[in-house]
Design a protein around this motif. Structure first.
Motif, mmCIF file in Angstrom:
data_model
loop_
_atom_site.group_PDB
_atom_site.id
_atom_site.type_symbol
_atom_site.label_atom_id
_atom_site.label_comp_id
_atom_site.label_asym_id
_atom_site.label_seq_id
_atom_site.Cartn_x
_atom_site.Cartn_y
_atom_site.Cartn_z
ATOM 1 N N TRP A 109 5.827 80.683 72.808
ATOM 2 C CA TRP A 109 4.878 81.792 72.954
ATOM 3 C C TRP A 109 5.192 82.917 71.987
ATOM 4 O O TRP A 109 4.283 83.581 71.464
ATOM 5 N N LEU A 110 6.489 83.154 71.733
ATOM 6 C CA LEU A 110 6.887 84.243 70.845
ATOM 7 C C LEU A 110 6.396 83.991 69.419
ATOM 8 O O LEU A 110 5.895 84.902 68.750
ATOM 9 N N VAL A 162 1.319 79.672 85.500
ATOM 10 C CA VAL A 162 0.545 79.388 86.709
ATOM 11 C C VAL A 162 -0.418 78.215 86.505
ATOM 12 O O VAL A 162 -0.542 77.332 87.369
ATOM 13 N N ALA A 163 -1.089 78.190 85.375
ATOM 14 C CA ALA A 163 -2.083 77.139 85.128
ATOM 15 C C ALA A 163 -1.455 75.766 84.925
ATOM 16 O O ALA A 163 -2.161 74.751 84.985
ATOM 17 N N PHE A 164 -0.148 75.737 84.717
ATOM 18 C CA PHE A 164 0.517 74.474 84.403
ATOM 19 C C PHE A 164 1.539 74.050 85.461
ATOM 20 O O PHE A 164 2.219 73.046 85.292
ATOM 21 N N ARG A 165 1.627 74.800 86.554
ATOM 22 C CA ARG A 165 2.607 74.500 87.595
ATOM 23 C C ARG A 165 1.918 73.872 88.806
ATOM 24 O O ARG A 165 1.035 74.469 89.407
ATOM 25 N N ALA A 190 0.039 73.215 72.694
ATOM 26 C CA ALA A 190 -1.221 73.715 73.265
ATOM 27 C C ALA A 190 -0.962 74.536 74.523
ATOM 28 O O ALA A 190 -1.594 75.577 74.744
ATOM 29 N N THR A 191 -0.029 74.084 75.337
ATOM 30 C CA THR A 191 0.354 74.837 76.538
ATOM 31 C C THR A 191 0.865 76.216 76.150
ATOM 32 O O THR A 191 0.513 77.232 76.761
ATOM 33 N N VAL A 251 0.148 80.104 77.304
ATOM 34 C CA VAL A 251 1.248 80.950 77.793
ATOM 35 C C VAL A 251 1.318 82.245 76.975
ATOM 36 O O VAL A 251 1.517 83.336 77.530
ATOM 37 N N ALA A 252 1.140 82.134 75.666
ATOM 38 C CA ALA A 252 1.195 83.317 74.798
ATOM 39 C C ALA A 252 0.105 84.326 75.156
ATOM 40 O O ALA A 252 0.336 85.545 75.102
ATOM 41 N N ARG A 253 -1.071 83.838 75.530
ATOM 42 C CA ARG A 253 -2.145 84.756 75.932
ATOM 43 C C ARG A 253 -1.736 85.532 77.181
ATOM 44 O O ARG A 253 -1.967 86.745 77.288
#
Length: 262
Positions: A102-103, A221-224, A244-245, A249-251
């Motif tokens: 994400w960074l 949250v969307a991936f757990r 892609a995940t 996450v970065a957003r």
């Protein structure tokens, strides 16, 4: 060749294969290790870190399919005019340090400027604490740590103490604590249930953030899944997100950093 000379030769070859990576000596071999394979026998501060998928292509140490040298970050990131940007520091492990993290997704975004910090794949919170320094001018400190603590069965209370000490060391005006990622792993060589442990640590991190008046975000949250595992297709190894995940996450991280800076 006499046995003693053969042993000496083997020792010299192994010694020559040692690489210094981020302050830890990494013994590179042609053998591929599992995610639980490591020379660490306990979770003592300063112990060598866990290494996943260690091999030696062309003499380089590799972690999770990526050269180790590309999984250690320190100092400022980003280029160009960042005047008016939200400044932040980072403290993390592979979730922050990997090339598709994400960074790195946020790095070109001139609304933000990472002005310092330290992230190292495989490091526990105490190890990052040992390396990080104050980051003057950081509006927000982003703390993404604990995955390797859980894996190495470090007591949750100790991880929280290390996080608190790290926040004091960096000295940012605001702090954003990040939940641990999902995990498909339910065991480790240290006897830890990594999936359940991540959930326990994340709850403890959220409580700690609340007690100190810090911000907290769970960008996964969307991936757990409800049981703490990764949603199918969102992780290539059951530990890290796909590229892609990490964009998603970065957003979430961008929104959380913006909110924390207010």
């Amino acid at each position: 060749m006499p046995r003693t000379r053969r042993l000496a030769l083997i020792a010299s070859v192994l010694t020559a294969a040692c690489l210094v990576a981020g302050g830890s000596v990494v013994l590179v071999s042609a053998r591929t290790a599992s995610a639980e394979s490591s020379t660490v026998s306990d979770a003592a501060p300063g112990a060598p870190v866990e290494r996943t998928d260690v091999r030696a292509p062309e003499g380089r140490a590799v972690l999770g399919g990526v050269p180790v040298a590309r999984q250690v970050l320190s100092g400022a990131l980003g280029s160009g005019d960042r005047s008016g940007a939200i400044t932040f520091a980072y403290a993390g492990d592979s979730i922050t340090a990997r090339p598709d993290s994400w960074l790195h997704v946020l790095e070109p975004d001139r609304r933000f400027h990472a002005v310092g910090g330290y992230a190292h794949s495989g490091y526990r919170a105490d190890q990052v604490l040992h390396e990080i320094r104050p980051v003057p001018g950081a509006d927000v400190l982003v703390v993404e740590l604990g995955t390797n603590d859980v894996n190495q069965a470090v007591p949750t209370a100790r991880t929280i103490r290390d996080v608190d000490a790290l926040v004091r060391e960096v000295g940012a005006e605001h702090t954003l604590v990040v939940a641990g990622p999902p995990s498909d792993r339910t065991s480790s060589r240290w006897g830890a249930d990594r999936r359940a442990g991540q959930l326990v640590l994340s709850r403890a991190l959220e409580r700690d953030a609340t007690e100190h008046g810090w911000s907290y975000v769970d960008p996964f949250v969307a991936f757990r899944r409800a049981d703490g595992a990764w949603v199918r297709g969102s992780s290539p190894d059951g530990i890290h997100g796909t590229a892609a995940t990490n964009v998603v996450v970065a957003r979430a991280m961008a929104a959380a950093i913006t909110e924390a800076a207010r």
